[in-house]
Design a protein around this motif. Structure first.
Motif, PDB file in Angstrom:
ATOM      1  N   ALA A 130     -41.510   7.174  15.652  1.00 38.32           N
ATOM      2  CA  ALA A 130     -40.968   5.861  16.038  1.00 38.32           C
ATOM      3  C   ALA A 130     -40.108   5.991  17.293  1.00 38.32           C
ATOM      4  N   MET A 162     -34.281   3.641  12.778  1.00 40.94           N
ATOM      5  CA  MET A 162     -35.451   3.074  13.460  1.00 40.94           C
ATOM      6  C   MET A 162     -35.198   1.617  13.817  1.00 40.94           C
ATOM      7  N   THR A 168     -37.364  -0.993  15.908  1.00 45.00           N
ATOM      8  CA  THR A 168     -38.507  -1.012  14.992  1.00 45.00           C
ATOM      9  C   THR A 168     -38.361  -2.183  14.038  1.00 45.00           C
TER      10      THR A 168
END
Length: 183
Positions: A130, A162, A168
């Protein structure tokens, strides 16, 4: 055409490593969601790309890695998510799906801008992947129900990192609409 790809990380596993038993329980929990995600991506003609450790078998091709995983201790965790004839495959040597692999080039050739990551291990390979996707300016989504962990506390921390540090999107698997140009 879609600008999204589903990346299946390290799910072709022999489960013969030091942390395997700690991982197996989590893999069992997420396996149905990973299987459904792969099915939905395939049905929507979204590229499904398996990025997998090579187990130190540098002369192997993906078929041999699949056979090796099926011959390992937990074939029941591998069989439900096997690559099909349309799946793409990238072999990696270390934690990140990008480190020393042609994945970035492949994604650009496919016109992919958005990655949906699933697989194992949340606090290791998924986290580093990620991060590497983020620094390469890909949009990333992770459905926590589709990533397996060894250490639940570290996995929770990795998911928070993340989301807060790498932009993310943490989503429920059902929220990933592969028919759209962005899942």
């Amino acid at each position: 055409m879609t600008d999204t790809a589903l990346i299946v990380i390290d799910m072709l596993n022999r489960y013969e490593h030091e942390d395997a038993e700690a991982l197996v329980s989590s893999v069992r929990d997420v396996l149905p969601s990973v299987q459904e995600l792969i099915k939905r991506a395939r049905n929507a003609a979204v590229p499904v790309i398996y990025v997998n450790d090579n187990f130190g078998q540098w002369r192997s091709h993906h078929g041999e890695l699949v056979e090796s995983a099926l011959a390992g201790r937990r074939p029941e965790l591998v069989e439900p998510i096997l690559p099909d004839e349309n799946s793409l495959f990238v072999v990696k040597a270390r934690h990140s799906i990008f480190y020393e692999t042609p994945l970035s080039y492949l994604l650009r050739q496919l016109g992919v801008q958005h990655l949906v990551l699933c697989g194992q291990v949340t606090e290791q390979c998924v986290l580093y992947s990620a991060l590497d996707a983020h620094i390469r300016h890909f949009d990333v989504s992770v459905a926590p129900r589709t990533v397996a962990h060894i250490d639940p506390e570290l996995a929770d921390a990795a998911l928070r990192m993340m989301e807060s540090n790498m932009s993310t999107a943490l989503v429920h698997p059902d929220e990933l609409a592969f028919n759209d140009t962005k899942a």
